[in-house]
Design a protein around this motif. Structure first.
Motif: not given
Length: 217
Positions: A61-62, A68-69, A92-93, A110-113
């Motif tokens: 997906w990345f 990022d996506i 996802v917008p 997906w960027r949140d630790s």
């Protein structure tokens, strides 16, 4: 103060967390527990692609460079769009501007630790642990990046007194702070494959010898 070492997981361990109430995924070498995200967006149709991939690796997906996506150019509009072959998912917008899309969530998941629980092993290994006191043998899948101390933690469910044993391979004491390879136990899976040999017949063994010394604290 030393930083805590990340925990390693095998793909099979990740795959066991595959329900809405316990949902893990892996991507780009890390393992994430998305259960809180699923709970937060409970009932939202945008969870569907994530739920469908519960317990799986979604690295495809990345973009490995941007983390990022993945994006692509829409042939009709010429605009850059997120590549989501399973359908658009949470954070996802929408492809077109909409007034009903809330973008105040802050950092995308997906960027949140906060969801990160550890690292995905790049290569797992099978070993045999033999308790010389009881003659019990246990076959374990471990991460090649793990130290013997970390492998001991895996083995505790089979022997809660594992730390009271001396761990040896071919009669040599093992350094519990080092990995199997660092202890001179090579990973020969590739050689066995090339020679068409059954690796299960040559699984390296570690022998445990009980420390029968009651004078130790």
């Amino acid at each position: 103060m030393a930083m805590r070492r990340p925990k390693y997981f095998t793909p099979i361990e990740v795959s066991l967390h595959s329900t809405i109430g316990d949902l893990w995924v892996s991507y780009l070498g890390k393992v994430y527990n998305l259960t809180p995200l699923v709970e937060e967006y409970k009932g939202n149709v945008l969870l569907k692609p994530i739920i469908e991939c519960a317990g799986k690796d979604i690295s495809h997906w990345f973009d490995p460079k941007t983390k990022d996506i993945r994006t692509h150019i829409d042939p009709l509009s010429g605009c850059v769009k997120y590549y989501t072959p399973r359908g658009r998912f949470v954070h996802v917008p929408p492809p077109c501007p909409r007034t009903d899309w809330a973008n105040d969530f802050g950092r995308p998941w997906w960027r949140d630790s906060r969801y990160e629980v550890g690292l995905l092993s790049t290569k797992t290994r099978w070993i045999r642990i033999i308790n010389t006191l009881t003659s019990q043998e246990q076959r374990l899948e471990v991460c090649s990046e793990e130290t013997l101390d970390e492998i001991l933690q895996r083995y505790l469910r089979y022997n809660s007194h594992a730390a009271s044993y001396t761990w040896k391979h071919n009669g040599v004491n093992l350094d519990m702070s080092e990995t199997l390879s660092e202890n001179g136990i090579p990973d020969e899976d590739e050689e066995f494959y090339q020679c068409r040999m059954d690796r299960d017949l040559y699984t390296p063994s570690i022998c445990l010898y009980f420390n029968d010394d009651l004078t130790e604290p």
